[in-house]
Design a protein around this motif. Structure first.
Motif, PDB file in Angstrom:
ATOM      1  N   TYR A 125       1.122  -2.978   5.095  1.00 13.78           N
ATOM      2  CA  TYR A 125      -0.197  -2.993   4.457  1.00 13.78           C
ATOM      3  C   TYR A 125      -0.051  -3.306   2.973  1.00 13.78           C
ATOM      4  O   TYR A 125       0.877  -2.829   2.314  1.00 13.78           O
ATOM      5  CB  TYR A 125      -0.905  -1.646   4.644  1.00 13.78           C
ATOM      6  N   PHE A 126      -0.987  -4.110   2.473  1.00 13.94           N
ATOM      7  CA  PHE A 126      -0.970  -4.539   1.081  1.00 13.94           C
ATOM      8  C   PHE A 126      -2.370  -4.378   0.500  1.00 13.94           C
ATOM      9  O   PHE A 126      -3.364  -4.579   1.190  1.00 13.94           O
ATOM     10  CB  PHE A 126      -0.534  -6.005   0.976  1.00 13.94           C
ATOM     11  N   ILE A 127      -2.419  -4.025  -0.770  1.00 15.16           N
ATOM     12  CA  ILE A 127      -3.709  -3.836  -1.423  1.00 15.16           C
ATOM     13  C   ILE A 127      -3.872  -4.867  -2.540  1.00 15.16           C
ATOM     14  O   ILE A 127      -2.897  -5.346  -3.119  1.00 15.16           O
ATOM     15  CB  ILE A 127      -3.888  -2.396  -1.965  1.00 15.16           C
ATOM     16  N   LEU A 128      -5.130  -5.181  -2.803  1.00 11.05           N
ATOM     17  CA  LEU A 128      -5.512  -6.076  -3.883  1.00 11.05           C
ATOM     18  C   LEU A 128      -6.234  -5.243  -4.921  1.00 11.05           C
ATOM     19  O   LEU A 128      -7.207  -4.555  -4.605  1.00 11.05           O
ATOM     20  CB  LEU A 128      -6.434  -7.177  -3.347  1.00 11.05           C
ATOM     21  N   GLU A 129      -5.709  -5.282  -6.153  1.00 13.42           N
ATOM     22  CA  GLU A 129      -6.293  -4.510  -7.253  1.00 13.42           C
ATOM     23  C   GLU A 129      -6.783  -5.450  -8.343  1.00 13.42           C
ATOM     24  O   GLU A 129      -6.161  -6.480  -8.596  1.00 13.42           O
ATOM     25  CB  GLU A 129      -5.244  -3.623  -7.929  1.00 13.42           C
ATOM     26  N   ILE A 130      -7.868  -5.063  -8.976  1.00  7.62           N
ATOM     27  CA  ILE A 130      -8.301  -5.697 -10.213  1.00  7.62           C
ATOM     28  C   ILE A 130      -8.380  -4.583 -11.241  1.00  7.62           C
ATOM     29  O   ILE A 130      -9.100  -3.599 -11.043  1.00  7.62           O
ATOM     30  CB  ILE A 130      -9.653  -6.413 -10.052  1.00  7.62           C
ATOM     31  N   ASN A 131      -7.598  -4.735 -12.298  1.00 13.07           N
ATOM     32  CA  ASN A 131      -7.537  -3.714 -13.353  1.00 13.07           C
ATOM     33  C   ASN A 131      -7.302  -2.315 -12.777  1.00 13.07           C
ATOM     34  O   ASN A 131      -7.990  -1.364 -13.125  1.00 13.07           O
ATOM     35  CB  ASN A 131      -8.795  -3.755 -14.211  1.00 13.07           C
ATOM     36  N   LYS A 132      -6.355  -2.229 -11.852  1.00 13.99           N
ATOM     37  CA  LYS A 132      -5.919  -0.964 -11.225  1.00 13.99           C
ATOM     38  C   LYS A 132      -6.934  -0.374 -10.225  1.00 13.99           C
ATOM     39  O   LYS A 132      -6.731   0.711  -9.709  1.00 13.99           O
ATOM     40  CB  LYS A 132      -5.569   0.104 -12.270  1.00 13.99           C
ATOM     41  N   LYS A 133      -8.038  -1.075  -9.958  1.00 15.64           N
ATOM     42  CA  LYS A 133      -9.020  -0.615  -8.966  1.00 15.64           C
ATOM     43  C   LYS A 133      -8.785  -1.395  -7.684  1.00 15.64           C
ATOM     44  O   LYS A 133      -8.767  -2.632  -7.683  1.00 15.64           O
ATOM     45  CB  LYS A 133     -10.443  -0.869  -9.462  1.00 15.64           C
ATOM     46  N   ILE A 134      -8.619  -0.674  -6.562  1.00 18.26           N
ATOM     47  CA  ILE A 134      -8.410  -1.320  -5.272  1.00 18.26           C
ATOM     48  C   ILE A 134      -9.741  -1.900  -4.793  1.00 18.26           C
ATOM     49  O   ILE A 134     -10.723  -1.176  -4.626  1.00 18.26           O
ATOM     50  CB  ILE A 134      -7.828  -0.332  -4.245  1.00 18.26           C
ATOM     51  N   MET A 177       0.843  -1.195   0.000  1.00 19.15           N
ATOM     52  CA  MET A 177       0.000   0.000   0.000  1.00 19.15           C
ATOM     53  C   MET A 177       0.881   1.248   0.000  1.00 19.15           C
ATOM     54  O   MET A 177       1.917   1.291   0.669  1.00 19.15           O
ATOM     55  CB  MET A 177      -0.917   0.020   1.228  1.00 19.15           C
ATOM     56  N   GLU A 178       0.453   2.252  -0.760  1.00 23.31           N
ATOM     57  CA  GLU A 178       1.138   3.544  -0.819  1.00 23.31           C
ATOM     58  C   GLU A 178       0.189   4.633  -0.319  1.00 23.31           C
ATOM     59  O   GLU A 178      -1.031   4.432  -0.278  1.00 23.31           O
ATOM     60  CB  GLU A 178       1.555   3.830  -2.266  1.00 23.31           C
ATOM     61  N   LEU A 179       0.745   5.783   0.015  1.00 28.96           N
ATOM     62  CA  LEU A 179      -0.081   6.898   0.490  1.00 28.96           C
ATOM     63  C   LEU A 179      -1.173   7.257  -0.512  1.00 28.96           C
ATOM     64  O   LEU A 179      -2.302   7.577  -0.126  1.00 28.96           O
ATOM     65  CB  LEU A 179       0.792   8.124   0.801  1.00 28.96           C
ATOM     66  N   ALA A 180      -0.870   7.176  -1.789  1.00 29.80           N
ATOM     67  CA  ALA A 180      -1.839   7.527  -2.832  1.00 29.80           C
ATOM     68  C   ALA A 180      -3.034   6.573  -2.860  1.00 29.80           C
ATOM     69  O   ALA A 180      -4.068   6.886  -3.453  1.00 29.80           O
ATOM     70  CB  ALA A 180      -1.150   7.544  -4.192  1.00 29.80           C
ATOM     71  N   ASP A 181      -2.917   5.416  -2.208  1.00 29.36           N
ATOM     72  CA  ASP A 181      -3.989   4.419  -2.194  1.00 29.36           C
ATOM     73  C   ASP A 181      -5.025   4.669  -1.102  1.00 29.36           C
ATOM     74  O   ASP A 181      -6.091   4.045  -1.106  1.00 29.36           O
ATOM     75  CB  ASP A 181      -3.405   3.013  -1.959  1.00 29.36           C
ATOM     76  N   ILE A 182      -4.714   5.548  -0.165  1.00 26.91           N
ATOM     77  CA  ILE A 182      -5.532   5.673   1.042  1.00 26.91           C
ATOM     78  C   ILE A 182      -6.997   5.974   0.751  1.00 26.91           C
ATOM     79  O   ILE A 182      -7.887   5.364   1.353  1.00 26.91           O
ATOM     80  CB  ILE A 182      -4.923   6.693   2.032  1.00 26.91           C
ATOM     81  N   SER A 183      -7.307   6.870  -0.177  1.00 27.54           N
ATOM     82  CA  SER A 183      -8.714   7.212  -0.408  1.00 27.54           C
ATOM     83  C   SER A 183      -9.513   6.003  -0.896  1.00 27.54           C
ATOM     84  O   SER A 183     -10.646   5.782  -0.454  1.00 27.54           O
ATOM     85  CB  SER A 183      -8.853   8.382  -1.382  1.00 27.54           C
TER      86      SER A 183
END
Length: 149
Positions: free
Chosen positions: A46-55, A9-15
């Protein structure tokens, strides 16, 4: 075909992560908490799961020495039932192993039988109850843990 990615996870992912939180929990974490976790907590991962760039999901854990604690894991409601939570949890467990963790634990609502069944697939077992753990409705939490080999 959908492109599935799990990454740090990056800061830009928070929203987007907060959107997952709001859709998933009755007492969601706010953006400030995630910001603090990513910038000030040296134990947080923290790690995020994306599908086609959507978290569409995320998982967080704290690692202290050889113990890991899952803080949160969530998948957007519209994507549940497709084993994505399992995929994300498996990834978190693999990361914990890479960090030298020997024990992993978490709390889960007593009413969340679906999550408890998933955790059991990974070898987690109930280790106790935290009474009135959840502040939104005073529901108890089941503490689950596993020794990692």
């Amino acid at each position: 075909m959908a492109e599935l990615t799990i990454r740090k996870m990056e800061l830009a992912d928070i929203s987007q992560v907060v959107s997952v939180e709001i859709a998933s929990f009755s007492s969601p974490w706010h953006a400030e908490i995630f910001n603090q976790e990513l910038t000030e907590n040296q134990h947080a991962h923290y790690f995020i799961l994306e599908i086609n760039k959507k978290i569409i999901g995320y998982v967080g854990m704290w690692v202290v020495l050889d113990d890991a604690q899952i803080t949160n894991i969530a998948i957007l409601p519209g994507y549940r039932g497709n084993k994505l939570g399992e995929k994300l949890f498996r990834f978190a467990l693999q990361q914990a192993v890479k960090m030298g963790v020997s024990r992993l634990s978490l709390e889960v609502r007593t009413s969340n039988i679906v999550a408890q069944k998933m955790y059991r697939k990974f070898g987690l077992v109930p280790g106790g109850i935290r009474k009135n753990y959840y502040t939104d409705n005073n529901e108890d939490a089941v503490v689950m843990w596993v020794n990692i080999e």
